[in-house]
Design a protein around this motif. Structure first.
Motif, PDB file in Angstrom:
ATOM      1  N   ALA B 321      41.514  39.132  43.336  1.00 58.16           N
ATOM      2  CA  ALA B 321      40.109  40.113  42.242  1.00 58.16           C
ATOM      3  C   ALA B 321      40.750  40.344  41.136  1.00 58.16           C
ATOM      4  O   ALA B 321      40.126  41.209  39.841  1.00 58.16           O
ATOM      5  CB  ALA B 321      40.105  40.902  43.271  1.00 58.16           C
ATOM      6  N   GLY B 322      42.200  39.906  41.090  1.00 55.81           N
ATOM      7  CA  GLY B 322      42.603  39.935  39.927  1.00 55.81           C
ATOM      8  C   GLY B 322      42.321  39.178  39.026  1.00 55.81           C
ATOM      9  O   GLY B 322      42.720  39.889  37.411  1.00 55.81           O
ATOM     10  N   LEU B 323      41.658  38.018  38.659  1.00 52.84           N
ATOM     11  CA  LEU B 323      41.259  37.665  38.073  1.00 52.84           C
ATOM     12  C   LEU B 323      39.594  38.425  37.430  1.00 52.84           C
ATOM     13  O   LEU B 323      38.987  38.230  37.881  1.00 52.84           O
ATOM     14  CB  LEU B 323      41.040  35.896  38.076  1.00 52.84           C
ATOM     15  CG  LEU B 323      42.595  35.516  38.898  1.00 52.84           C
ATOM     16  CD1 LEU B 323      41.965  34.333  38.788  1.00 52.84           C
ATOM     17  CD2 LEU B 323      43.454  35.367  37.467  1.00 52.84           C
ATOM     18  N   PRO B 324      39.765  37.825  35.754  1.00 52.77           N
ATOM     19  CA  PRO B 324      38.302  38.739  35.191  1.00 52.77           C
ATOM     20  C   PRO B 324      37.049  38.391  35.926  1.00 52.77           C
ATOM     21  O   PRO B 324      36.338  38.689  36.032  1.00 52.77           O
ATOM     22  CB  PRO B 324      38.323  38.906  33.860  1.00 52.77           C
ATOM     23  CG  PRO B 324      40.330  38.632  33.610  1.00 52.77           C
ATOM     24  CD  PRO B 324      40.761  38.094  34.856  1.00 52.77           C
ATOM     25  N   SER B 325      37.494  36.730  36.368  1.00 57.43           N
ATOM     26  CA  SER B 325      36.547  36.221  36.416  1.00 57.43           C
ATOM     27  C   SER B 325      35.993  35.943  38.039  1.00 57.43           C
ATOM     28  O   SER B 325      34.488  35.955  38.300  1.00 57.43           O
ATOM     29  CB  SER B 325      36.798  34.913  35.606  1.00 57.43           C
ATOM     30  OG  SER B 325      37.671  34.597  37.313  1.00 57.43           O
ATOM     31  N   ASP B 326      36.270  36.377  38.625  1.00 55.46           N
ATOM     32  CA  ASP B 326      36.465  36.901  40.090  1.00 55.46           C
ATOM     33  C   ASP B 326      35.328  38.075  40.707  1.00 55.46           C
ATOM     34  O   ASP B 326      35.073  38.741  39.759  1.00 55.46           O
ATOM     35  CB  ASP B 326      37.875  37.724  40.952  1.00 55.46           C
ATOM     36  CG  ASP B 326      37.490  37.305  42.093  1.00 55.46           C
ATOM     37  OD1 ASP B 326      37.756  36.394  43.051  1.00 55.46           O
ATOM     38  OD2 ASP B 326      37.286  38.138  42.868  1.00 55.46           O
ATOM     39  N   LYS B 327      34.126  37.271  41.796  1.00 55.03           N
ATOM     40  CA  LYS B 327      33.301  38.433  42.796  1.00 55.03           C
ATOM     41  C   LYS B 327      33.903  39.699  42.395  1.00 55.03           C
ATOM     42  O   LYS B 327      32.752  40.134  42.346  1.00 55.03           O
ATOM     43  CB  LYS B 327      33.125  37.444  43.227  1.00 55.03           C
ATOM     44  CG  LYS B 327      31.877  37.793  44.297  1.00 55.03           C
ATOM     45  CD  LYS B 327      31.793  37.714  45.282  1.00 55.03           C
ATOM     46  CE  LYS B 327      30.609  38.061  46.457  1.00 55.03           C
ATOM     47  NZ  LYS B 327      30.608  37.276  47.403  1.00 55.03           N
ATOM     48  N   TYR B 328      34.989  40.111  42.923  1.00 57.04           N
ATOM     49  CA  TYR B 328      35.052  41.817  43.214  1.00 57.04           C
ATOM     50  C   TYR B 328      35.643  41.899  42.302  1.00 57.04           C
ATOM     51  O   TYR B 328      36.372  42.862  42.346  1.00 57.04           O
ATOM     52  CB  TYR B 328      36.115  41.666  44.231  1.00 57.04           C
ATOM     53  CG  TYR B 328      35.403  40.786  45.475  1.00 57.04           C
ATOM     54  CD1 TYR B 328      35.292  41.606  46.685  1.00 57.04           C
ATOM     55  CD2 TYR B 328      36.173  38.958  46.189  1.00 57.04           C
ATOM     56  CE1 TYR B 328      33.866  40.950  47.236  1.00 57.04           C
ATOM     57  CE2 TYR B 328      34.761  39.089  47.158  1.00 57.04           C
ATOM     58  CZ  TYR B 328      34.187  39.724  47.897  1.00 57.04           C
ATOM     59  OH  TYR B 328      33.460  39.213  48.992  1.00 57.04           O
ATOM     60  N   HIS B 329      36.301  41.322  40.670  1.00 59.66           N
ATOM     61  CA  HIS B 329      36.772  41.968  39.641  1.00 59.66           C
ATOM     62  C   HIS B 329      36.816  43.451  39.577  1.00 59.66           C
ATOM     63  O   HIS B 329      37.696  44.734  39.288  1.00 59.66           O
ATOM     64  CB  HIS B 329      36.785  41.272  38.017  1.00 59.66           C
ATOM     65  CG  HIS B 329      38.000  41.335  37.733  1.00 59.66           C
ATOM     66  ND1 HIS B 329      39.202  41.514  37.859  1.00 59.66           N
ATOM     67  CD2 HIS B 329      37.464  41.861  36.220  1.00 59.66           C
ATOM     68  CE1 HIS B 329      39.915  41.917  36.914  1.00 59.66           C
ATOM     69  NE2 HIS B 329      39.376  43.055  35.672  1.00 59.66           N
ATOM     70  N   GLN B 330      35.154  44.080  39.671  1.00 63.68           N
ATOM     71  CA  GLN B 330      35.214  45.405  38.841  1.00 63.68           C
ATOM     72  C   GLN B 330      35.503  45.884  40.050  1.00 63.68           C
ATOM     73  O   GLN B 330      35.648  47.638  39.807  1.00 63.68           O
ATOM     74  CB  GLN B 330      33.200  44.973  38.618  1.00 63.68           C
ATOM     75  CG  GLN B 330      32.748  44.997  37.415  1.00 63.68           C
ATOM     76  CD  GLN B 330      33.431  45.258  36.122  1.00 63.68           C
ATOM     77  OE1 GLN B 330      34.066  46.760  36.189  1.00 63.68           O
ATOM     78  NE2 GLN B 330      34.350  44.464  35.897  1.00 63.68           N
ATOM     79  N   LEU B 331      35.401  46.048  40.874  1.00 64.16           N
ATOM     80  CA  LEU B 331      35.540  46.524  42.349  1.00 64.16           C
ATOM     81  C   LEU B 331      37.224  46.579  42.183  1.00 64.16           C
ATOM     82  O   LEU B 331      37.738  47.945  42.760  1.00 64.16           O
ATOM     83  CB  LEU B 331      35.020  45.748  43.454  1.00 64.16           C
ATOM     84  CG  LEU B 331      33.455  46.756  43.891  1.00 64.16           C
ATOM     85  CD1 LEU B 331      33.373  45.855  45.659  1.00 64.16           C
ATOM     86  CD2 LEU B 331      32.993  47.580  44.234  1.00 64.16           C
ATOM     87  N   ALA B 332      37.990  45.814  41.967  1.00 70.86           N
ATOM     88  CA  ALA B 332      39.273  45.829  42.018  1.00 70.86           C
ATOM     89  C   ALA B 332      39.597  46.555  40.529  1.00 70.86           C
ATOM     90  O   ALA B 332      40.730  48.091  41.350  1.00 70.86           O
ATOM     91  CB  ALA B 332      39.837  44.702  41.522  1.00 70.86           C
ATOM     92  N   ARG B 333      38.858  47.302  39.825  1.00 69.36           N
ATOM     93  CA  ARG B 333      39.362  47.627  38.660  1.00 69.36           C
ATOM     94  C   ARG B 333      39.107  49.562  39.402  1.00 69.36           C
ATOM     95  O   ARG B 333      39.976  50.122  38.767  1.00 69.36           O
ATOM     96  CB  ARG B 333      38.104  47.660  37.685  1.00 69.36           C
ATOM     97  CG  ARG B 333      39.040  46.198  36.795  1.00 69.36           C
ATOM     98  CD  ARG B 333      37.985  46.176  35.666  1.00 69.36           C
ATOM     99  NE  ARG B 333      38.454  47.030  34.687  1.00 69.36           N
ATOM    100  CZ  ARG B 333      37.955  47.100  33.502  1.00 69.36           C
ATOM    101  NH1 ARG B 333      37.414  45.763  32.990  1.00 69.36           N
ATOM    102  NH2 ARG B 333      37.821  47.850  32.488  1.00 69.36           N
ATOM    103  N   LYS B 334      38.052  49.258  39.643  1.00 68.77           N
ATOM    104  CA  LYS B 334      38.124  50.803  40.508  1.00 68.77           C
ATOM    105  C   LYS B 334      38.793  51.190  41.414  1.00 68.77           C
ATOM    106  O   LYS B 334      39.196  52.285  41.611  1.00 68.77           O
ATOM    107  CB  LYS B 334      36.447  50.689  41.050  1.00 68.77           C
ATOM    108  CG  LYS B 334      35.737  51.784  41.931  1.00 68.77           C
ATOM    109  CD  LYS B 334      34.473  52.080  42.117  1.00 68.77           C
ATOM    110  CE  LYS B 334      34.251  53.352  42.541  1.00 68.77           C
ATOM    111  NZ  LYS B 334      32.787  53.571  43.383  1.00 68.77           N
TER     112      LYS B 334
END
Lengths: 203, 426
Positions: B321-334
């Motif tokens: 999730a730390g990779l910008p292309s990952d499906k969960y990236h936005q949730l990870a940022r939040k």
């Protein structure tokens, strides 16, 4: 800040530790309204704990006049003390708070603090007491708060929300404990305070 | 004396601990004792009746364990905690307070494989029925709610693929259903995510992982957020009704916003018995003192390793999730702005055989069934942690046959990448 402004600012959902600490460090005598001689009731063991920590405890319960609670004679009502009392601790449901507060307001001198037990809250009664300069605590237990601020309650895994790098004195039976640890603001249990606030707003 | 909130690192070092009153010892002593002497008969009776603060027997409480409990409660922003022998024990003790035989709880389908087994098989014999929902489809939780639902269980960062769960959205479902939200925060640790800030009512951990952090001691913990009202509707009789084993005490009435932690201690730990060794508590406490430093390094290394793998020709895909292309990236940022954790999966173009080959060629990564160690770890979930699931369930939980899971340690990242590079080339 004037006393009046301070009273207006009192947030009964989340008390600053210094407010509770100030009360528990200053009061000497506590009348407990609704004290029970039944040794599994919370009022019984709060009474016992506070007596062991050196408070001058008076049990108030008209149903038990003539008997004693841990050596202290029961009195029928607040007007039966015959001496000034620093704090009234009310062990009654929210719906029975107002008459006790009204009776407390007829005392001379007035008590310094009115404390309503865990689960009990009456904002109108609180406002009445605060309007004559009495400090009010609602929905808290003085035993839990004393245990928390002294960190004695930490032995049960409870978050005392205090820190200290000082070596405390070796404990002896019945000693007063220092409540003057560094407070960490209550902010770290804000979730619990918010939940209580939401509940009181809904009811 | 003003009330101010110290930072996370200060709490990680100090919360719960103080110099020993008898000896002045500054490090928390290991109280390696089964039992504690009473002052007199009255003191003993008060302790047994839950009327006084103090120690009786290490199966109910221990001073070393209590420091660990208060420290994790402080780091998670809860009112109290209870340490137990393992993360699995924490889950048993929590659900024992909430479910009667025939009741249900809803669990996210993406969980540690051991939890899936525990919920599916062991809990069935208690009459606790798990209903699965998909953390990527919040409405599946809403649809799973019935009158017998007593709790919802999710992982903040989910094993094995490191996916991020939308805790706030699921807490809304729990609140509407009138049931507590339990969040397993093991893979995030409170340094990355504090689930109580997002609506969790109970947090559980395997302390064995990042909190202890050194792969040397098992432990589990339950944190009470103090947010749930247990008194409504008689739905939670362990908390709201008089307890015969304690002369009719009602725990919520007596203990207020930490009643759940007390119930776990005096009804769960006392009677089921999964006590944590004080020695393990000491080891875990020592680990927690460096949690912020370790966790940041774990995350920074994991991101570098994930970036390397994403660019490697033998790798089919990377779930981090730390990779910008990952499906969960936005949730990870939040939810986890400091880093997306250090446990993630990737799949190899060569499938199952390439996965087995990679694991056998690695020199620094250890092939074992744990995560959250200082050392980097590798495992092939399909043949180990998730092997008891059928193939469809393996894929649903993110543990398909071509998937390799890493737990990235705190070594130098250049060495970890070099090790993967040689193993992938071989």
């Amino acid at each position: 800040m004037s006393d009046n402004k301070k009273r207006q600012a009192m947030n009964h959902d989340a008390y600053p530790d210094n407010y509770i600490r100030g009360i528990l460090n200053s009061v000497k005598s506590i009348a407990m309204v609704g004290a029970s001689p039944v040794n599994v009731r919370p009022s019984y063991f709060a009474f016992k704990y506070l007596a062991q920590r050196g408070y001058d405890m008076i049990p108030v319960n008209p149903g038990h006049v003539g008997k004693e609670l841990l050596g202290k004679p029961f009195v029928a009502s607040l007007s039966d003390f015959g001496r000034p009392i620093d704090m009234i601790d009310i062990f009654r449901n929210s719906s029975h708070i107002m008459p006790v507060v009204e009776e407390a307001l007829t005392l001379d001198p007035l008590p310094k603090v009115i404390w309503m037990q865990l689960g009990a809250r009456d904002d109108a009664a609180a406002a009445k007491a605060e309007s004559v300069g009495i400090k009010v605590v609602m929905n808290r237990c003085p035993k839990i708060e004393y245990g928390r601020l002294s960190s004695e309650i930490s032995w049960m895994g409870v978050n005392s929300r205090t820190l200290s790098s000082k070596r405390p004195p070796a404990p002896t039976q019945g000693m007063r404990l220092s409540l003057n640890r560094m407070s960490v603001g209550g902010g770290d249990t804000a979730a619990s305070d918010r939940a209580a606030k939401n509940k009181s707003e809904q009811s | 004396m003003s009330d101010r909130l110290p930072g996370f690192s200060t709490l990680a070092v100090h919360a719960g601990a103080q110099p020993d009153p008898t000896t002045g010892a500054r490090a928390t002593p290991i109280y390696q004792t089964t039992s504690f002497v009473f002052n007199d008969a009255d003191h003993a009776a008060s302790l047994f009746g839950l009327q006084a603060f103090g120690n009786i027997y290490t199966r109910i409480g221990n001073p070393t364990n209590a420091v660990l409990e208060e420290r994790v409660a402080a780091l998670e922003g809860g009112t109290a905690a209870l340490a137990v022998a393992s993360g699995h024990a924490a889950q048993v003790v929590v659900l024992q307070q909430l479910l009667q035989p025939g009741d249900e709880f809803i669990a996210a389908r993406k969980l540690y494989g051991g939890s899936i087994n525990q919920f599916t098989h062991a809990f069935k014999s208690f009459g606790w029925n798990v209903v699965w929902a998909d953390p990527d489809d919040i409405s599946s939780f809403e649809r799973a709610v019935t009158p017998r639902t007593k709790a919802i269980f999710i992982e903040s960062i989910a094993n094995p693929a490191g996916s991020i769960t939308d805790i706030e959205a699921i807490s809304t479902v729990a609140r509407k259903a009138g049931v507590p939200l339990i969040v397993d925060n093991t893979l995030a640790s409170p340094y990355l995510i504090r689930p109580i800030d997002h609506g969790a009512d109970i947090v559980v951990h395997s302390l064995t992982k990042f909190l202890g952090g050194h792969g040397n001691s098992l432990g589990g913990i339950i944190v009470d957020a103090g947010t749930f009202d247990w008194s409504t509707g008689g739905k939670y009789p362990m908390l709201s009704e008089p307890r015969p084993e304690y002369h009719g005490i009602r725990l919520q009435e007596t203990f207020g916003n930490f009643a759940f932690a007390i119930a776990c201690r005096v009804l769960g730990l006392r009677d089921l018995g999964p006590a944590l060794s004080p020695f393990n508590a000491f080891m875990i406490l020592t680990g927690i003192e460096t949690l912020p430093l370790r966790m940041q390094k774990h995350c920074d290394n994991a991101k570098a390793v994930a970036e390397f793998l994403a660019g490697h020709p033998a790798v089919a895909s990377v779930n981090y999730a730390g990779l910008p292309s990952d499906k969960y990236h936005q949730l990870a940022r939040k939810y986890a702005p400091r880093g997306a954790g250090a446990v993630f999966t990737f799949s190899l173009k060569g499938g199952y055989d390439a996965g087995v080959n990679l694991v056998s060629k690695l020199q620094l990564f250890s092939h074992l069934a744990n995560v959250g160690d200082t050392r980097s770890l590798v495992i092939h979930p399909a043949s180990t942690t998730h092997s008891q699931l059928d193939d469809a369930a393996k894929i649903k939980s993110g543990a398909g046959p071509d998937v390799v899971r890493l737990s990235v340690g705190i070594e130098d990242k250049e060495d970890l990448i070099a090790d993967l590079e040689q193993a992938l080339a071989a």
